[in-house]
Structures are given as C-alpha cells and as structure tokens.
Design a protein around this motif. Structure first.
Motif, mmCIF file in Angstrom:
data_model
loop_
_atom_site.group_PDB
_atom_site.id
_atom_site.type_symbol
_atom_site.label_atom_id
_atom_site.label_comp_id
_atom_site.label_asym_id
_atom_site.label_seq_id
_atom_site.Cartn_x
_atom_site.Cartn_y
_atom_site.Cartn_z
ATOM 1 N N LEU A 106 0.834 -1.206 0.000
ATOM 2 C CA LEU A 106 0.000 0.000 0.000
ATOM 3 C C LEU A 106 0.868 1.255 0.000
ATOM 4 C CD1 LEU A 106 -3.065 0.224 0.074
ATOM 5 C CD2 LEU A 106 -2.920 0.599 2.517
ATOM 6 N N LYS A 107 1.935 1.240 0.799
ATOM 7 C CA LYS A 107 2.815 2.412 0.871
ATOM 8 C C LYS A 107 3.534 2.627 -0.448
ATOM 9 C CE LYS A 107 3.944 2.505 5.773
ATOM 10 N NZ LYS A 107 4.922 2.002 6.728
ATOM 11 N N ARG A 108 3.833 1.537 -1.148
ATOM 12 C CA ARG A 108 4.567 1.630 -2.400
ATOM 13 C C ARG A 108 3.749 2.289 -3.502
ATOM 14 N NH1 ARG A 108 6.596 -4.189 -3.216
ATOM 15 N NH2 ARG A 108 7.927 -4.165 -1.413
ATOM 16 N N ARG A 109 2.512 1.846 -3.666
ATOM 17 C CA ARG A 109 1.754 2.349 -4.822
ATOM 18 C C ARG A 109 0.310 2.712 -4.531
ATOM 19 N NH1 ARG A 109 2.484 -3.195 -5.810
ATOM 20 N NH2 ARG A 109 4.372 -2.865 -6.977
ATOM 21 N N GLY A 110 -0.103 2.566 -3.271
ATOM 22 C CA GLY A 110 -1.477 2.949 -2.927
ATOM 23 C C GLY A 110 -2.489 1.908 -3.345
ATOM 24 N N ARG A 111 -2.001 0.825 -3.878
ATOM 25 C CA ARG A 111 -2.876 -0.261 -4.324
ATOM 26 C C ARG A 111 -2.211 -1.583 -4.016
ATOM 27 N NH1 ARG A 111 -4.299 2.118 -10.226
ATOM 28 N NH2 ARG A 111 -6.182 3.211 -9.611
ATOM 29 N N ILE A 112 -3.018 -2.611 -4.011
ATOM 30 C CA ILE A 112 -2.478 -3.941 -3.717
ATOM 31 C C ILE A 112 -2.327 -4.728 -5.015
ATOM 32 C CG2 ILE A 112 -2.967 -6.112 -2.499
ATOM 33 C CD1 ILE A 112 -2.412 -3.689 -0.669
ATOM 34 N N HIS A 113 -1.177 -5.376 -5.148
ATOM 35 C CA HIS A 113 -0.998 -6.337 -6.244
ATOM 36 C C HIS A 113 -1.191 -7.718 -5.614
ATOM 37 C CE1 HIS A 113 1.687 -8.365 -9.447
ATOM 38 N NE2 HIS A 113 0.416 -8.416 -9.769
ATOM 39 N N PHE A 155 0.282 9.490 -4.751
ATOM 40 C CA PHE A 155 0.137 8.711 -3.533
ATOM 41 C C PHE A 155 1.348 8.833 -2.604
ATOM 42 C CE2 PHE A 155 0.360 4.896 -0.943
ATOM 43 C CZ PHE A 155 -0.851 4.997 -0.312
ATOM 44 N N LYS A 156 2.562 8.781 -3.221
ATOM 45 C CA LYS A 156 3.778 8.858 -2.384
ATOM 46 C C LYS A 156 3.818 10.182 -1.620
ATOM 47 C CE LYS A 156 6.640 5.384 -4.120
ATOM 48 N NZ LYS A 156 7.444 4.938 -5.211
#
Ligand code: SF4
Ligand code: SF4
Length: 165
Positions: A106-113, A155-156
C-alpha cells in the motif's frame, strides 16, 4: 496503575454486547468484553499473550453495539500498536506478517498487487504452495492480474505528508 487508552474504557459496565456480536469470538483466547475488563483493571500484561487483538477483523460490530460508545475496535488496534512498539512477541506471527506485507504494498503504490502479496505472504509464512491451486484457477479466469497495478497519482506525496502529521 491502569494504562491510558485513547478510548475511555472505564465507561464499560460489562454488558457483553461487544462479545455477543463478534464474528471471530469463537477463535479468540478471550472475549472482547473480558479484554476490556482486564485493561480497565490495569492488567495489560495479561492481555499481551492473547490472540484476541490479532484475530480482530476490524469489523466494528462491537463498536456499533456498545451502549457506552466505546470503540472496542480501536482498542484492539491500540493493543496491537503498543505490542509492536514494545517489541513484544506476537502470538499470531502470520497475522503480523500479513499486516506488514499488505502495508508495504500500500505504501509503495497505494494499491495492492494481489498476486505479489499472496506469493510473498506465503513465502514469509513458509508455505509457498498453499494457494497455488486457487491462484492458478483465478489466473485462468482472469481474476488475478499478473501485472502490478499502476501507482495512484500523488500517492507517495500523501504518504510522506501523513508521516509528518
Ligand atoms: S471489530 Fe474485532 S473485536 Fe469487534 S466485533 Fe469485529 S472482530 Fe470482534
Ligand atoms: S459493549 Fe461496551 S459496555 Fe458492553 S461490555 Fe462491551 S465495551 Fe463494555
């Protein structure tokens, strides 16, 4: 000496409504209202080894049902925060690994892979092939994207800002 919590747990009169509505109660070492009772008595050390705060699904049923407006869900979250800050051993290491893995994504891209998260979680918990059958079915049906989703715009910046609050 009772430890301070953000919620006023001293308002609890042990009606048990939080526990009777909890969907995870059966799997918990101790019911939510019993945990609140121990905390109100200043016995947080007795709560530390319990799985209750770690299994809490954060569904807010307890918070909605409490006649004294005690946000029991928030208390469970605060217990987890305090345990991590104190470096206490976690009674549910798999749950902690899941939380950390989820937040990292979530912190990386604001979304889940999902594919990456599922794979990494299974590796961390030393069961690399646990979801292999399910994952292959979902891949075939196009329900599990191979590619990571694009990061949310800005997001970052939001994460950095939140870190300064
Ligand atoms: S928020 Fe947690 S403790 Fe409260 S009802 Fe849901 S699972 Fe149970
Ligand atoms: S519902 Fe509220 S008052 Fe009743 S036992 Fe739970 S925390 Fe206490």
């Amino acid at each position: 000496m009772p430890v301070a919590f953000r919620e006023n747990i001293n308002r609890c009169y042990q009606c048990g409504k939080c526990s009777t509505g909890c969907p995870i109660a059966e799997a918990m070492d101790m019911l939510p209202h019993q945990v609140i009772h121990l905390l109100a008595l200043g016995m947080e050390a007795r709560v530390r080894p319990l799985n209750t705060p770690w299994l809490c699904a954060g569904c807010y049923t307890c918070a909605v049902r409490c006649p004294n407006d005690i946000d029991v869900t928030a208390v469970m979250g605060e217990l987890r925060e305090k345990a991590i800050a104190a470096g206490a051993p976690c009674p549910c290491p798999d749950v902690l690994a899941f939380h950390r893995n989820f937040l990292r994504d979530l912190k990386r891209r604001g979304r889940i892979h999902e594919l990456r998260m599922m794979g990494e979680y299974n590796l961390l918990t030393r069961r690399p092939f646990r979801d292999a059958a399910l994952a292959s079915k979902m891949l075939l049906k196009g329900r599990l994207p191979l590619r990571a989703p694009r990061a949310l715009r800005g997001f970052k910046r939001w994460v950095r800002k939140a870190g300064r609050l």
